[in-house]
Design a protein around this motif. Structure first.
Motif, PDB file in Angstrom:
ATOM      1  N   SER A 176       0.760  -1.080  -0.021  1.00 20.22           N
ATOM      2  CA  SER A 176       0.053  -0.197  -0.043  1.00 20.22           C
ATOM      3  C   SER A 176       0.796   1.264  -0.143  1.00 20.22           C
ATOM      4  O   SER A 176       2.043   1.279   0.761  1.00 20.22           O
ATOM      5  CB  SER A 176      -0.795   0.038   1.249  1.00 20.22           C
ATOM      6  OG  SER A 176      -1.625   1.083   1.472  1.00 20.22           O
ATOM      7  N   LYS A 177       0.297   2.139  -0.706  1.00 23.92           N
ATOM      8  CA  LYS A 177       1.191   3.485  -0.632  1.00 23.92           C
ATOM      9  C   LYS A 177       1.027   4.590   0.634  1.00 23.92           C
ATOM     10  O   LYS A 177       1.696   5.463   0.642  1.00 23.92           O
ATOM     11  CB  LYS A 177       0.972   4.144  -2.070  1.00 23.92           C
ATOM     12  CG  LYS A 177      -0.163   5.074  -2.231  1.00 23.92           C
ATOM     13  CD  LYS A 177      -0.181   6.040  -3.487  1.00 23.92           C
ATOM     14  CE  LYS A 177      -1.257   6.741  -3.593  1.00 23.92           C
ATOM     15  NZ  LYS A 177      -1.409   7.632  -4.944  1.00 23.92           N
ATOM     16  N   GLY A 178       0.100   4.122   1.253  1.00 28.51           N
ATOM     17  CA  GLY A 178      -0.249   4.854   2.435  1.00 28.51           C
ATOM     18  C   GLY A 178      -1.203   4.078   3.404  1.00 28.51           C
ATOM     19  O   GLY A 178      -1.573   3.137   3.160  1.00 28.51           O
ATOM     20  N   ALA A 179      -1.323   4.902   4.497  1.00 26.44           N
ATOM     21  CA  ALA A 179      -2.157   4.576   5.864  1.00 26.44           C
ATOM     22  C   ALA A 179      -1.473   3.402   6.476  1.00 26.44           C
ATOM     23  O   ALA A 179      -0.223   3.226   6.322  1.00 26.44           O
ATOM     24  CB  ALA A 179      -3.443   4.173   5.307  1.00 26.44           C
ATOM     25  N   CYS A 180      -2.189   2.781   7.258  1.00 24.51           N
ATOM     26  CA  CYS A 180      -1.711   1.944   8.364  1.00 24.51           C
ATOM     27  C   CYS A 180      -0.543   1.028   8.226  1.00 24.51           C
ATOM     28  O   CYS A 180       0.225   0.631   8.926  1.00 24.51           O
ATOM     29  CB  CYS A 180      -2.783   1.465   9.200  1.00 24.51           C
ATOM     30  SG  CYS A 180      -2.127   0.818  10.836  1.00 24.51           S
ATOM     31  N   GLU A 181      -0.654   0.222   7.156  1.00 28.48           N
ATOM     32  CA  GLU A 181       0.187  -1.023   6.860  1.00 28.48           C
ATOM     33  C   GLU A 181       1.069  -0.654   5.664  1.00 28.48           C
ATOM     34  O   GLU A 181       1.584  -1.685   4.950  1.00 28.48           O
ATOM     35  CB  GLU A 181      -0.513  -2.302   6.643  1.00 28.48           C
ATOM     36  CG  GLU A 181      -1.339  -2.513   7.944  1.00 28.48           C
ATOM     37  CD  GLU A 181      -1.798  -3.817   8.082  1.00 28.48           C
ATOM     38  OE1 GLU A 181      -2.224  -4.485   8.964  1.00 28.48           O
ATOM     39  OE2 GLU A 181      -2.138  -4.645   6.865  1.00 28.48           O
ATOM     40  N   LYS A 182       1.470   0.695   5.291  1.00 27.86           N
ATOM     41  CA  LYS A 182       2.139   0.919   4.368  1.00 27.86           C
ATOM     42  C   LYS A 182       3.700   0.228   4.595  1.00 27.86           C
ATOM     43  O   LYS A 182       4.317   0.202   3.366  1.00 27.86           O
ATOM     44  CB  LYS A 182       2.253   2.470   4.032  1.00 27.86           C
ATOM     45  CG  LYS A 182       2.997   3.329   5.108  1.00 27.86           C
ATOM     46  CD  LYS A 182       2.994   4.638   4.926  1.00 27.86           C
ATOM     47  CE  LYS A 182       3.483   5.492   5.970  1.00 27.86           C
ATOM     48  NZ  LYS A 182       2.768   5.704   7.144  1.00 27.86           N
TER      49      LYS A 182
END
Lengths: 503, 503, 503
Positions: A176-182
């Protein structure tokens, strides 16, 4: 109302309910504190049952929504291994296939991961399961998110297969490019292309699994030892106040599992409701809560020739956490032939000793024990070992009771791993339960799956260095390399063999 | 709405917003936990911006209230150094002069206090600031409120002056007789009179400062090294989950500062928006967040002959915490000539080594490194040192990329202080950035302020024992004692010299 | 309103109240944080007074309800020893007899239990009290609920009697079968019968106590040393911010008590309001809060020939936590003949030394001291010892002031136990206060109760091994065994003697 008051022993501390409306949720505003502490265990225990069932109901509503559109697609949800709050044995009844997320850290004992796989396999009585999620390399929510070293992802993937997984899947394809599990690893990293170590290792594994095809699918494990794991028992123990803050159900169960694991002896993780008759040996560590029928079943199993093993702090309460009066271990007392008069608790770092009265298998001399110490009297049981010090020096620390055709062992204290290996090695030898290989080097894991007369022996070297494993007299072929193994195999560091018996 | 969803990557974990009303505060009821943990970093980051700006707005309302009555009185508010929640670089634009409260404990490294003074000076691009609050001796809210030993209050007061303070003020004149800070030190203690050690030390300092008059007022520091400090970068890093709980932005910045401090090399603490062109060397430690224009500015600075230094875990995200895809260090990759394929994190207490490929300045052999380890590939950069162990042994640990007329260095892991001193010493020597004195004994601090062609060299001995400091070939006069220093000076324990170059 | 603002020093941090409705509870939503931290000590201190009084009011309502039906049954409630939140000296005035619950753990120092018994006895000026609750063996709410070793329950029961208990009672007769305290020990355990170690020990004790009959009932202790213990003083100290988080009122009081205990010197625990005139020595450790009349009473006591002892951090505030201005120790300064100019606080693990200027009793050479260090000036007091290091080396650490016919000692820092034993031994010898026996082996406790001309000397051996105790020239008879003791007695491990002087 009277039944509730009785079940929760509400007369204590003036909790008697006179109206249903008086019953409030057990939380920080009523009787619960931080963590699992409750000042009113009965209601807290039933609330955990209610919450597990409620979430299961939610799952079933989703199942129904799917079933409207598809009658036969298998439905599952990703379980989380030893997660404490959901009683997965109940959940599994409603799942078409068990699937779970496996996220060990760099320091999780490999035998704990193995035990958890076995538990997931046990949820549906040995049926193969799905490894739904694992990270190709890095986690993000651990304290120190170390990379999986080269070969480790492959090794751990085969560990899942060895213990019953019919899929090897990943979270996630693309980071993912952003948020909690980037910062959670992925098959395709933030770089966006395939020229990475991680991608190459995943691709190699995929290629290998492709070559294996359906050879292993539906293969099963045939263990002769069952270890009881019970969510409700864990809840009840953790909610109780006393006798020690150090008692950890998972750790005590793992001690038994680990002692078998290190000797290459297969075990199933089973529920307290399981059918014991298929096993030669049933181990129920710290069986604090004995639910209706458990004692009778255990007695029948033993009378019919089985070996039953349990420990200190067992047989204490019934299913609503009411103590079985008349002497510990309560409903199990008859089977075990002992009475535990007192239970001592010592601070962390203080020890007593288990002194063998005579050698038993490899057990001889004395071993360290700690935490809890049942002060037992043999009432028919034979005393195999006794305490070595303190005012209960000479009282029994390990007993065995002949019961019908079988035997029931009682381990009265929390032992060290040397004792545990020797003890379970001796019990297994006594029952003719053989290890998968004649001898197992440290850090090497073995497991077996069988299918339609074919037998697949997995050899997993968790060490960074190579190890020589004696595989016995049977000639075998490694499905991965095609090499034939005759008597012994050199397994490279983090290497895997899947050995099929040559015909 | 779409732009918000994009900026916060709300598609992850189903956070997509369809209406402005759906957006709630990020707190314990929504996505934040204890400390700085957030499960939804984008909104949490913007909320920190909003809070910093809202409090600044409150400040500005107070400014306006004052301005109604006074057009020209300078207006300030007491800042708190490294306080994490307010973006002081933005605040400073609205303040006529920067002022701050300096409360080190007995164990705060003196170079951390120095760094904080320099940061406060940097808020308004080097303009002198006010030391608004310090305690004459004792604090009350620290765990152990030790007395400032004799001479320490004076020494630390001059440290502030040396680093840009044009005032030396105290909290408080008279100890409060009750309430929260009744045990906070004061010029006039609870005894109520002037016959105290504390009063005498304050009075002596006042007398000295009176004699100095306006000699030092408005003098400035002329550093050739700039160290980037960025509040938003800190917020974003602390809010993120992974790769390690040990990463501490202030500690990493301080490592660079401290290595210069110990060698007597002046540095400015500057914002990411600062003009780099006045510096020979710009250091941007752990530049996790690269905001618009930063990469271009850094490239232009380096191309024009500057030396740019950054580290592991830099160039990862943009200003809304979205990862720059295509390979770390993202926007800085072109400048640095490297690609970081993976980032390893090891538990506290586990180390790797930085092995020099050949001596660089005083750097030779190997040095310990820890915490985070970028696994990089040189893409044009020269490799100066490599890892000494683990599966990435031999991969680059320190690189330099020639870029136009300049050089860009990348430090791929968290290093020890020996490495850092040697590394920055070599880089400074390479650029002709000279230390203020030829050699600096441990525990002695030097700083310089200049004004209208006059140069004032501060020598501050933080040791309890006297130290000999070589001051070079220039003959100088100590403003405090009037003594002339020629080549070297003996500075008493906790002593201070303010040396003006003799004409 | 003005008086409240003055008492709480509300002008600090803008707390001034203009209306009664503005006053809110001091809690987490206003000024209090975790534990005892308050940012507004005055209101928090008064709130503790209010809560203690409110609960006492609740007790009194219950008393009245009983009194309607019974005019003369003695009424009590079970107190909890050192429980911090209730001011038991006020409560005791409303109780017909003091009763309390004694739950030491395996690691509680026996002298702390003894001190707590003495405090309970002190609540009604030496009147015998009830041991209302103790466990026959095991607790359930401690971290590690160890069994009371054989003999320990009996030993600790006689310890209570030795120190003033006229009853020995248990919680509980029968173990509860469910809920929070199901693992709390009982006279009748879950086994439900009397054939247990625990039952047998209780039965034996009951038989012994039956034989003793009313011999000891109403007997009292005749101590010549009083130690002041003050709940409000504790509240105020704990609520304050600074000078150190390590200051623990109970621990400091216990240091003095323990030094007497180990030498077999009797002490009463008394309130700050107590009549001092019956004592030869009054010790008021860390008398931070000096309430109206305390200083005058202490001066009168000393002037009349008494010995008064106090310590660092005494005489600081008045009853509303306002500092007594003009120099520490405030109202006690005149009596002590000193001025404490500063108070240093060092981190845990850092020490200074108390260096004796000349031998005093057994005190000679130097002793370790820690935590807080008053920097005092003798103003008439004689200096007995001084600090051995740091910038206050040579300043007084122990002083004595001749005041009228008596002496007032000041211990300026937190001392080690060697110093404390030597110091109190010397002071007692000086005043002719004799220990109960000529010499006391480690781990052996002595106490005395007297009644109608009869004197009962208790000898309690807390060691697991036997000990020889010299009992002096008087011939005595052991009430328990009937054996006559002449000069010395061998006391078995965990054994008890109750020696009456033979006529």
């Amino acid at each position: 109302m009277d039944a509730v008051n009785e079940a929760w022993n509400t007369r204590f501390w003036g909790h008697t309910f006179y109206d249903w409306d008086e019953i409030v949720l057990p939380d920080g505003l009523s009787e619960e504190g931080e963590g699992n502490v409750s000042a009113f265990q009965g209601i807290s225990l039933d609330y955990r049952r209610f919450m597990s069932d409620s979430l299961l109901e939610c799952y079933n509503i989703e199942v129904e929504a799917i079933r409207e559109h598809s009658k036969d697609v298998p439905i599952t949800t990703n379980l989380m291994g030893l997660f404490p709050l959901l009683n997965y044995f109940y959940w599994a009844k409603h799942m078409d296939i068990v699937s779970w997320d496996n996220y060990p850290s760099l320091t999780t004992p490999v035998s704990e991961t193995a035990m958890t796989h076995d538990l997931m396999r046990g949820l549906k009585h040995g049926a193969p399961f799905m490894l739904m999620e694992q990270t190709p390399s890095q986690q993000n929510w651990q304290a120190y998110n170390s990379l999986k070293r080269p070969g480790v992802m492959r090794l751990w993937s085969y560990q899942a297969v060895a213990r019953g997984a019919d899929t090897v899947m990943f979270f996630q394809m693309r980071r993912s490019k952003g948020a909690c599990e980037k910062f959670h690893g992925a098959v395709i990293e933030h770089s966006g292309h395939e020229n990475t170590r991680v991608f190459r290792e995943v691709a190699q594994l995929g290629e290998e699994l492709g070559r294996l095809g359906d050879t292993l699918l539906d293969a099963v494990t045939e263990a002769k030892v069952g270890i009881v794991y019970d969510w409700q028992n864990r809840w009840a123990m953790e909610l109780s106040s006393g006798p020690t803050v150090e008692l950890n159900y998972v750790r005590e169960v793992h001690k038994f599992y680990d002692a078998l694991f290190k000797q290459g002896i297969e075990a199933d993780m089973i529920s307290a409701q399981a059918d014991f008759s298929k096993y030669d040996i049933v181990i129920a560590p710290v069986m604090y809560m004995v639910k209706p029928g458990f004692a009778e079943k255990s007695e029948a199993f033993t009378a019919a020739g089985g070996t039953f093993i349990t420990t200190f702090f067992s047989g204490i309460v019934n299913e609503t956490d009411l103590v079985t009066l008349g002497g510990y271990p309560g409903e199990l007392r008859n089977l075990l032939g002992i009475w535990a008069e007192e239970i001592d608790a010592l601070p962390l770092g203080q020890y007593n000793e288990i002194v063998m009265k005579q050698p038993y298998g490899k057990l001889t001399g004395s071993y360290k024990c700690e935490m809890l110490f049942d002060l037992i009297h043999a009432e028919g049981a034979e005393v195999l070992a006794e305490y070595g010090s303190d005012f209960y020096k000479g009282m029994p620390a390990l007993t065995v009771n002949r019961f019908g055709e079988g035997k029931a062992y009682y381990v009265a204290t929390s032992t060290d791993s040397d004792f545990m290996e020797g003890f379970l090695g001796a019990v297994c030898a006594e029952k003719g339960v053989q290890p998968l290989v004649p001898e197992l080097p440290a850090g090497v894991e073995v497991a077996r799956r069988v299918k339609e007369g074919r037998s697949f022996l997995f050899v997993l070297n968790h060490n960074a260095e190579s190890a020589t494993v004696r595989t016995g007299d049977v000639k075998r072929r490694d499905l991965l390399s095609g090499v034939t193994v005759d008597g012994a195999a050199e397994v490279p560091g983090r290497g895997v063999l899947i050995l099929e018996e040559a015909e």
